[in-house]
Motif scaffolding. Structure first.
Motif, PDB file in Angstrom:
ATOM      1  N   LEU A 133       0.748  -1.336   0.064  1.00 27.86           N
ATOM      2  CA  LEU A 133       0.047   0.078  -0.079  1.00 27.86           C
ATOM      3  C   LEU A 133       0.805   1.196  -0.164  1.00 27.86           C
ATOM      4  O   LEU A 133       0.243   2.342  -0.037  1.00 27.86           O
ATOM      5  N   ARG A 134       2.082   1.093   0.042  1.00 32.97           N
ATOM      6  CA  ARG A 134       2.956   2.379   0.218  1.00 32.97           C
ATOM      7  C   ARG A 134       2.847   3.316  -1.027  1.00 32.97           C
ATOM      8  O   ARG A 134       3.064   4.704  -0.735  1.00 32.97           O
ATOM      9  N   ALA A 135       2.365   3.026  -2.050  1.00 34.21           N
ATOM     10  CA  ALA A 135       2.312   4.078  -3.264  1.00 34.21           C
ATOM     11  C   ALA A 135       1.037   4.969  -2.768  1.00 34.21           C
ATOM     12  O   ALA A 135       1.119   5.967  -2.999  1.00 34.21           O
ATOM     13  N   ILE A 136      -0.012   4.312  -1.855  1.00 36.37           N
ATOM     14  CA  ILE A 136      -0.961   5.234  -1.548  1.00 36.37           C
ATOM     15  C   ILE A 136      -0.531   6.083  -0.475  1.00 36.37           C
ATOM     16  O   ILE A 136      -0.861   7.169  -0.430  1.00 36.37           O
ATOM     17  N   TRP A 137       0.226   5.558   0.303  1.00 31.22           N
ATOM     18  CA  TRP A 137       0.841   6.492   1.418  1.00 31.22           C
ATOM     19  C   TRP A 137       1.718   7.192   0.872  1.00 31.22           C
ATOM     20  O   TRP A 137       1.597   8.757   1.461  1.00 31.22           O
ATOM     21  N   TYR A 138       2.388   7.231  -0.011  1.00 28.92           N
ATOM     22  CA  TYR A 138       3.063   8.317  -0.697  1.00 28.92           C
ATOM     23  C   TYR A 138       2.391   9.448  -1.429  1.00 28.92           C
ATOM     24  O   TYR A 138       2.542  10.482  -1.308  1.00 28.92           O
ATOM     25  N   GLY A 139       1.238   8.981  -2.039  1.00 28.46           N
ATOM     26  CA  GLY A 139       0.195   9.928  -2.577  1.00 28.46           C
ATOM     27  C   GLY A 139      -0.419  10.582  -1.365  1.00 28.46           C
ATOM     28  O   GLY A 139      -0.591  11.899  -1.861  1.00 28.46           O
ATOM     29  N   THR A 140      -0.653  10.297  -0.210  1.00 27.32           N
ATOM     30  CA  THR A 140      -1.299  10.930   0.636  1.00 27.32           C
ATOM     31  C   THR A 140      -0.405  12.281   1.437  1.00 27.32           C
ATOM     32  O   THR A 140      -0.566  13.203   1.274  1.00 27.32           O
ATOM     33  N   ILE A 141       1.021  11.672   1.378  1.00 27.46           N
ATOM     34  CA  ILE A 141       2.179  12.642   1.568  1.00 27.46           C
ATOM     35  C   ILE A 141       1.969  13.645   0.709  1.00 27.46           C
ATOM     36  O   ILE A 141       2.186  14.816   0.938  1.00 27.46           O
ATOM     37  N   ALA A 142       2.185  13.245  -0.638  1.00 27.25           N
ATOM     38  CA  ALA A 142       2.175  14.251  -1.793  1.00 27.25           C
ATOM     39  C   ALA A 142       0.919  15.438  -1.603  1.00 27.25           C
ATOM     40  O   ALA A 142       1.171  16.682  -1.812  1.00 27.25           O
ATOM     41  N   GLN A 143      -0.202  14.681  -1.398  1.00 27.71           N
ATOM     42  CA  GLN A 143      -1.412  15.700  -1.251  1.00 27.71           C
ATOM     43  C   GLN A 143      -1.271  16.626  -0.356  1.00 27.71           C
ATOM     44  O   GLN A 143      -1.622  17.684  -0.328  1.00 27.71           O
ATOM     45  N   ALA A 144      -0.775  16.098   0.846  1.00 24.10           N
ATOM     46  CA  ALA A 144      -0.765  16.923   2.102  1.00 24.10           C
ATOM     47  C   ALA A 144       0.469  18.120   1.701  1.00 24.10           C
ATOM     48  O   ALA A 144       0.292  19.184   2.208  1.00 24.10           O
ATOM     49  N   ARG A 145       1.529  17.668   1.188  1.00 28.11           N
ATOM     50  CA  ARG A 145       2.554  18.342   0.857  1.00 28.11           C
ATOM     51  C   ARG A 145       1.897  19.888   0.055  1.00 28.11           C
ATOM     52  O   ARG A 145       2.255  20.889   0.001  1.00 28.11           O
ATOM     53  N   ILE A 146       1.065  19.373  -1.022  1.00 23.02           N
ATOM     54  CA  ILE A 146       0.546  20.401  -1.952  1.00 23.02           C
ATOM     55  C   ILE A 146      -0.518  21.226  -0.984  1.00 23.02           C
ATOM     56  O   ILE A 146      -0.366  22.460  -1.208  1.00 23.02           O
ATOM     57  N   SER A 147      -1.398  20.713   0.044  1.00 23.01           N
ATOM     58  CA  SER A 147      -1.988  21.551   0.793  1.00 23.01           C
ATOM     59  C   SER A 147      -1.445  22.685   1.352  1.00 23.01           C
ATOM     60  O   SER A 147      -1.939  23.701   1.780  1.00 23.01           O
ATOM     61  N   ILE A 148      -0.148  22.202   1.897  1.00 25.14           N
ATOM     62  CA  ILE A 148       0.607  23.494   2.667  1.00 25.14           C
ATOM     63  C   ILE A 148       1.793  24.202   1.538  1.00 25.14           C
ATOM     64  O   ILE A 148       2.340  25.159   2.335  1.00 25.14           O
ATOM     65  N   GLY A 149       1.540  23.954   0.416  1.00 24.75           N
ATOM     66  CA  GLY A 149       2.439  24.872  -0.460  1.00 24.75           C
ATOM     67  C   GLY A 149       3.844  24.313  -0.779  1.00 24.75           C
ATOM     68  O   GLY A 149       4.583  24.952  -1.176  1.00 24.75           O
ATOM     69  N   ASP A 150       4.144  23.027  -0.280  1.00 22.49           N
ATOM     70  CA  ASP A 150       5.363  22.453  -0.419  1.00 22.49           C
ATOM     71  C   ASP A 150       5.435  21.648  -1.669  1.00 22.49           C
ATOM     72  O   ASP A 150       5.711  20.399  -1.793  1.00 22.49           O
ATOM     73  N   ASP A 151       5.581  22.140  -2.662  1.00 18.86           N
ATOM     74  CA  ASP A 151       5.347  21.447  -4.222  1.00 18.86           C
ATOM     75  C   ASP A 151       6.530  20.764  -4.242  1.00 18.86           C
ATOM     76  O   ASP A 151       6.180  19.839  -5.213  1.00 18.86           O
ATOM     77  N   VAL A 152       7.624  21.338  -4.154  1.00 21.86           N
ATOM     78  CA  VAL A 152       8.968  20.514  -4.480  1.00 21.86           C
ATOM     79  C   VAL A 152       8.770  19.109  -3.890  1.00 21.86           C
ATOM     80  O   VAL A 152       9.057  18.022  -4.517  1.00 21.86           O
TER      81      VAL A 152
END
Length: 245
Positions: free
Chosen positions: A142-161
């Motif tokens: 399931l780690r692909a989903i977990w990475y996706g959740t991290i990516a989404q959270a990073r976008i939410s706080i403006g950390d796009d890189v």
């Protein structure tokens, strides 16, 4: 469901196996719990049945599993997934806490708790929970989903890189999962790297045909205003990349 990357085919197979198991033993708590999990995935990704039917059958199966075996941590996890999809994230968090109380090493429950925190517009609070999931199961299917959740959270706080970094790790783990392509397209658009954003969007459409901003908003938020606010920047990036409303 637990040992392979998520696909429509493996989910359909799981539904069929659980139906057969239940036909052989109508009191098989494990079979009902697994069925609930498979129906949750069907509802989330639009696999094989209408969303409302999958949610109804999934919740019924999960409740049956818990009634037969109140210590079935996986059933609580599946129910938590289903209630998040209905928009009742608070109930989902309660079920995840019950799951973790029964099994302190249930890595997916920690990750899902983090996902729900992101939906509750608490992106920064989500990271420790997902990190705990990775610590417990660093090579989890399931780690692909977990990475996706991290990516989404990073976008939410403006950390796009860092969102781009997480999404690319998720894609490497499962090239047929949509969440990371959506996050990658959005983050790249916010970084004004439009050619790469459009390439990521093309892959999103490959793995999730017919996707639109409206449909993805429904998947991410179930219409909950707090979740809509939490994911607004992600959806704006997808529009910038060229995803139609």
């Amino acid at each position: 469901l637990w040992t392979k990357p998520q696909t429509h085919a493996t989910n359909d197979a799981a539904v069929a196996f659980t139906a057969r198991a239940i036909s052989l033993d109508g009191d098989n708590a494990e079979a009902y719990g697994v069925a609930a999990y498979a129906y949750a995935r069907a509802a989330n990704y639009g696999w094989g049945m209408p969303r409302a039917d999958a949610l109804r059958q999934g919740i019924a199966a999960g409740e049956k599993s818990v009634a037969l075996d109140p210590k079935n941590a996986d059933a609580y996890y599946a129910l938590a997934f289903l209630y998040t999809l209905t928009g009742d994230v608070i109930k989902s968090q309660e079920l995840l806490r019950q799951c973790i109380a029964l099994n302190r090493n249930h890595a997916p429950a920690y990750a899902f708790y983090g996902l729900n925190l992101n939906r509750l517009d608490r992106a920064r609070d989500a990271f420790p929970w997902i990190e705990r999931a990775f610590a417990l199961s660093p090579r989890d299917p399931l780690r692909a989903i977990w990475y996706g959740t991290i990516a989404q959270a990073r976008i939410s706080i403006g950390d796009d890189v860092r969102a781009v970094e997480a999404a690319r790790k998720g894609i490497a783990a499962n090239r047929n999962h949509s969440r990371n392509y959506a996050a990658l397209a959005s983050a790249l658009a916010h970084l004004a790297r439009m050619d790469q954003a459009k390439a990521a969007l093309k892959e999103l459409r490959r793995v999730q045909p017919g996707i639109s901003v409206t449909r993805y908003r429904r998947i991410l938020t179930s219409g909950d205003p707090v979740a809509v606010k939490a994911n607004a920047r992600l959806l704006d990036g997808l529009r910038m990349a060229g995803l139609p409303d």
